[in-house]
Motif scaffolding. Structure first.
Motif, PDB file in Angstrom:
ATOM      1  N   ASP A   1       0.963   3.366  -3.200  1.00 53.40           N
ATOM      2  CA  ASP A   1      -0.116   4.297  -3.549  1.00 53.40           C
ATOM      3  C   ASP A   1       0.269   5.737  -3.259  1.00 53.40           C
ATOM      4  O   ASP A   1      -0.395   6.674  -3.721  1.00 53.40           O
ATOM      5  CB  ASP A   1      -1.392   3.946  -2.779  1.00 53.40           C
ATOM      6  N   HIS A   2       1.327   5.940  -2.496  1.00 49.14           N
ATOM      7  CA  HIS A   2       1.733   7.287  -2.101  1.00 49.14           C
ATOM      8  C   HIS A   2       3.083   7.670  -2.707  1.00 49.14           C
ATOM      9  O   HIS A   2       3.705   8.636  -2.259  1.00 49.14           O
ATOM     10  CB  HIS A   2       1.782   7.370  -0.568  1.00 49.14           C
ATOM     11  N   TRP A   3       3.510   6.899  -3.709  1.00 45.13           N
ATOM     12  CA  TRP A   3       4.727   7.234  -4.447  1.00 45.13           C
ATOM     13  C   TRP A   3       4.379   7.228  -5.929  1.00 45.13           C
ATOM     14  O   TRP A   3       3.897   6.215  -6.447  1.00 45.13           O
ATOM     15  CB  TRP A   3       5.835   6.205  -4.187  1.00 45.13           C
TER      16      TRP A   3
ATOM     17  N   ARG B   1       0.821  -1.214   0.000  1.00 45.46           N
ATOM     18  CA  ARG B   1       0.000   0.000   0.000  1.00 45.46           C
ATOM     19  C   ARG B   1       0.852   1.260   0.000  1.00 45.46           C
ATOM     20  O   ARG B   1       0.368   2.353  -0.340  1.00 45.46           O
ATOM     21  CB  ARG B   1      -0.940  -0.010   1.209  1.00 45.46           C
ATOM     22  N   LEU B   2       2.104   1.133   0.357  1.00 48.14           N
ATOM     23  CA  LEU B   2       2.995   2.291   0.318  1.00 48.14           C
ATOM     24  C   LEU B   2       3.133   2.842  -1.098  1.00 48.14           C
ATOM     25  O   LEU B   2       3.351   4.037  -1.292  1.00 48.14           O
ATOM     26  CB  LEU B   2       4.378   1.895   0.855  1.00 48.14           C
TER      27      LEU B   2
END
Length: 211
Positions: free
Chosen positions: A52-54, A49-50
């Motif tokens: 989704d923020h990169w 899910r990390l």
């Protein structure tokens, strides 16, 4: 001149580096997955899910690759965050994946491009339009820059590996110091010795090439 003025060597080097580095990177991912297992790194460091923020497709690919390798992991995870050399692993692997993609693209472009000087261009509909052109098509700057990026990315992976080896040997992660058995004062200390010389040699030589 058309036979000797091309730049096929740059394309050949890009093809070789693209293929060999892709294989080496897959092996590196497997080695780092084993390192994650041995160190008991928390799964949260590699949560998909990390991504989704990169805004970086290679970061997502890196997380996915590690996740697949660790799917059946039964490691006893640390109750605290792992050392930095494990937490930044997805980012550094992402950079290596990007470097492989770029050198692969350079090889693909080079294989499909006219690089001779002069270049003979034939018009299929009218032979009167056949021409011999002189240009700078022999100058292909992409492979050299892409290969340098691959070299830099591989050195970064070596640095991470050396730091992880040091942590695995120092006893701070709950493993026996030097991974040694009772009565064995040396253990696997040779792992650290074997990495020092190649890494010390690679980093300065890479710096000279980039200058």
């Amino acid at each position: 001149m058309a036979l000797i003025n091309g730049s096929p060597f740059a394309t050949a080097m890009a093809c070789d580096v693209a293929m060999t580095t892709a294989r080496r990177l897959r092996l590196a991912e497997q080695v780092f997955a084993q390192s994650i297992e041995a160190a008991g790194c928390p799964a949260s460091h590699f949560d998909r899910r990390l991504a989704d923020h990169w805004i970086d497709p290679f970061y997502k690919q890196s997380l996915n690759n590690l996740h697949e390798l660790l799917t059946d992991s039964q490691r006893d995870q640390l109750k605290h965050q792992a050392p930095t050399s494990w937490r930044v692993l997805p980012n550094v692997l992402a950079n290596a994946l990007r470097a492989v993609a770029e050198v692969s693209e350079a090889a693909e472009i080079g294989l499909q491009s006219l690089k001779d000087n002069p270049t003979f261009i034939q018009d299929g509909s009218c032979s009167d339009e056949d021409v011999v052109l002189s240009s700078g098509g022999y100058h292909d700057h992409r492979p050299a820059k892409a290969i340098d990026a691959v070299n830099s990315a591989l050195v970064d992976l070596c640095v991470l590996a050396s730091r992880q080896v040091s942590h695995l040997l120092d006893g701070g992660l709950g493993l026996p110091p030097l991974l040694s058995r009772t009565g064995d004062p040396v253990g696997t200390e040779y792992l650290a010795w074997g990495m020092t010389e190649p890494l010390a040699t690679a980093r300065p030589s890479l710096g000279r090439r980039q200058l």
